[in-house]
Design an enzyme around this catalytic site. Structure first.
Site, mmCIF file in Angstrom:
data_model
loop_
_atom_site.group_PDB
_atom_site.id
_atom_site.type_symbol
_atom_site.label_atom_id
_atom_site.label_comp_id
_atom_site.label_asym_id
_atom_site.label_seq_id
_atom_site.Cartn_x
_atom_site.Cartn_y
_atom_site.Cartn_z
ATOM 1 N N LEU A 258 0.823 -1.214 0.000
ATOM 2 C CA LEU A 258 0.000 0.000 0.000
ATOM 3 C C LEU A 258 0.856 1.263 0.000
ATOM 4 C CD1 LEU A 258 -2.816 -0.799 2.570
ATOM 5 C CD2 LEU A 258 -2.762 -1.217 0.119
ATOM 6 N N THR B 173 -3.653 4.772 5.932
ATOM 7 C CA THR B 173 -2.403 4.196 5.432
ATOM 8 C C THR B 173 -1.340 5.283 5.354
ATOM 9 O OG1 THR B 173 -3.450 2.410 4.193
ATOM 10 C CG2 THR B 173 -1.290 3.122 3.444
ATOM 11 N N HIS C 237 -0.020 6.005 8.769
ATOM 12 C CA HIS C 237 0.928 4.940 9.133
ATOM 13 C C HIS C 237 2.306 5.216 8.521
ATOM 14 C CE1 HIS C 237 1.859 0.530 9.841
ATOM 15 N NE2 HIS C 237 2.711 0.781 8.850
ATOM 16 N N GLU C 238 2.343 5.538 7.230
ATOM 17 C CA GLU C 238 3.622 5.742 6.553
ATOM 18 C C GLU C 238 4.311 7.023 7.025
ATOM 19 O OE1 GLU C 238 4.971 3.439 5.029
ATOM 20 O OE2 GLU C 238 3.234 2.140 4.743
ATOM 21 N N HIS D 143 6.839 -0.468 13.479
ATOM 22 C CA HIS D 143 5.618 -1.223 13.763
ATOM 23 C C HIS D 143 5.614 -1.615 15.234
ATOM 24 C CE1 HIS D 143 5.828 -2.346 9.269
ATOM 25 N NE2 HIS D 143 4.833 -1.478 9.431
ATOM 26 N N TRP E 208 4.847 -4.221 16.750
ATOM 27 C CA TRP E 208 5.320 -5.563 17.115
ATOM 28 C C TRP E 208 6.838 -5.682 16.979
ATOM 29 C CZ3 TRP E 208 2.549 -4.472 12.709
ATOM 30 C CH2 TRP E 208 3.180 -4.710 11.500
ATOM 31 N N ASP F 1 9.484 -2.364 19.818
ATOM 32 C CA ASP F 1 9.485 -1.198 18.921
ATOM 33 C C ASP F 1 10.227 -0.017 19.512
ATOM 34 O OD1 ASP F 1 7.695 -0.481 20.901
ATOM 35 O OD2 ASP F 1 6.164 0.280 19.532
ATOM 36 N N THR G 108 3.837 1.169 24.358
ATOM 37 C CA THR G 108 3.112 0.262 23.453
ATOM 38 C C THR G 108 3.317 -1.158 23.960
ATOM 39 O OG1 THR G 108 5.030 0.111 21.961
ATOM 40 C CG2 THR G 108 3.352 1.759 21.444
#
Length: 408
Positions: free
Chosen positions: A185, A239, A242-243, A252, A254, A270, A275
């Site tokens: 994406l 999206t 996010h970027e 990210h 995770w 991260d 988080t």
């Protein structure tokens, strides 16, 4: 026997990706993987840059200032539907501002357990320019390269505008990943602000800094839909949020364990304290029962699918944590400081943005919720009328080079 063993491993990796619940991915993992292969030591230098920003993040949250970032949008289109309307561009700027100022309409949908870490980043974005370039190039992704051609006029794209002082966002059609069948994406290069680069490495170059987004997921009112293997991505403009998070130094949530092909990330982090530890990216269904890691400190938090830096569905993303905010603001005070320290500022109200200010040649006026005709007058400080302009477009550029220097 060695040949057969290698073939099975590679084939298994492809099948694993193809059968993930979402084959629609962010290209950040690919940025890291590809650059490490091209420039050995890239990840080590990136980690140093990340750790440096972390050291200053507390002071960044204490600095009482709204950071405003000028944005240049490059619409690089081949077919007419890719040449997105001004209204879609404006909707994306609005989504960015809503997300980074905690004004998004779903901000209160965050679960109670995470409310204390939700914050306002006090980062805003204003549209500086839109560049439209017609191309005959297909911008393709592979496991060995990303479509940076979109950022270079000689390769069928659009050249960046001073990447140290502007956030450049390129919007184009990104071709599916061959063989795997997945779809990237978007992607962004994280900041690299340190001088001690590996020998011979200068990647990414300044001209390649910025964000690339597939045209079908840009904006919140985009009529174009992206469907991959029967799955239609619900695009709400997040999206790009996010970027931009990656561009401002976020990983990210995770911790990117397992790299491009996923895998258990409970042993990864991260780098952001507030988080929760998470074993893998969330699926698009945003399952509140997911808890993929046992947290070592006794408070076993569930996976935070509400976070913009997860792979969750856009409808349930609503939050940057205070730790993430501190990190991004630190990046804007250090690695990307020229984005917010430039003298090129704008006049901004709820409905109109005028930039640059001061101006010597071209003045841009951006009017939100534009309907019908609008009359714009330029007057000097005494109130005398200098010019009258009837505009019908949301974004209009005026030549003011012939007007005498002064205040208007």
């Amino acid at each position: 026997m060695k040949f057969i063993y290698t073939f099975i491993i590679v084939f298994y990796a492809f099948v694993l990706v193809a059968q993930r619940p979402s084959t629609v991915v962010c290209g950040y993992d690919m940025v890291l993987d590809i650059n490490e292969k091209k420039y050995p030591g890239y990840l080590s230098i990136l980690n140093q840059s990340f750790e440096e920003a972390q050291r200053y993040s507390q002071n960044a949250t204490l600095r009482n200032e709204i950071f405003r970032i000028p944005v240049v949008i490059h619409i690089v289109w081949r077919n007419e539907e890719e040449n997105l309307a001004d209204s879609i561009i404006q909707s994306q700027i609005q989504v960015l501002n809503d997300a980074f100022r905690l004004q998004n309409s779903n901000r209160d949908e965050i679960r109670d357990i995470f409310k204390d870490v939700q914050g306002d980043a006090e980062i805003e974005f204003y549209l500086k320019d839109v560049k439209r370039v017609k191309t005959n190039v297909n911008f393709s992704v592979s496991l060995f390269g990303l479509p940076d051609e979109v950022k270079q006029q000689n390769d069928g794209g659009s050249d960046a505008v001073d990447t140290e002082k502007h956030l450049n966002i390129w919007v184009c059609k990104i071709q599916p990943i061959p063989f795997i069948g997945g779809q990237v994406l978007g992607y962004a290069y994280p900041p690299l602000g340190l001088a001690n680069w590996p020998d011979g490495a200068a990647a990414p170059s300044k001209e390649l800094e910025g964000v690339v987004i597939d045209f079908r997921v840009f904006g919140s009112n985009n009529p174009n839909k992206l469907t991959v293997q029967g799955f239609t991505h619900e695009a709400l403009g997040r999206t790009t949020v996010h970027e931009v998070g990656h561009y401002l130094g976020l990983r990210h949530i995770w911790g990117d364990g397992g790299g491009l092909f996923g895998g258990d990330s409970c042993g990864e982090d991260d780098g952001i304290a507030d988080t929760p530890n998470q074993g893998a990216q969330s699926g698009t269904e945003c399952d509140p029962t997911l808890n993929t890691c046992d947290d070592a400190e006794g408070i076993d938090l569930p996976d935070m699918f509400e976070n913009y830096m997860d792979y969750s569905g856009e409808a349930c993303q609503n939050t940057f944590t205070k730790g993430q905010i501190g990190h991004m603001r630190s990046v804007l005070m250090n690695q990307r400081k020229l984005l917010v320290n430039s003298k090129d500022v704008s006049i901004n109200s709820d409905q109109i943005i005028i930039f640059p200010n001061p101006v010597s040649d071209k003045l841009t006026v951006n009017i939100s919720d534009m309907e019908g005709e609008v009359t714009l007058e330029i007057r000097d400080m005494s109130g005398s009328l200098i010019s009258t302009n009837i505009v019908t477009n949301q974004i209009t550029e005026f030549d003011v080079s012939s007007i005498s220097a002064g205040m208007y």
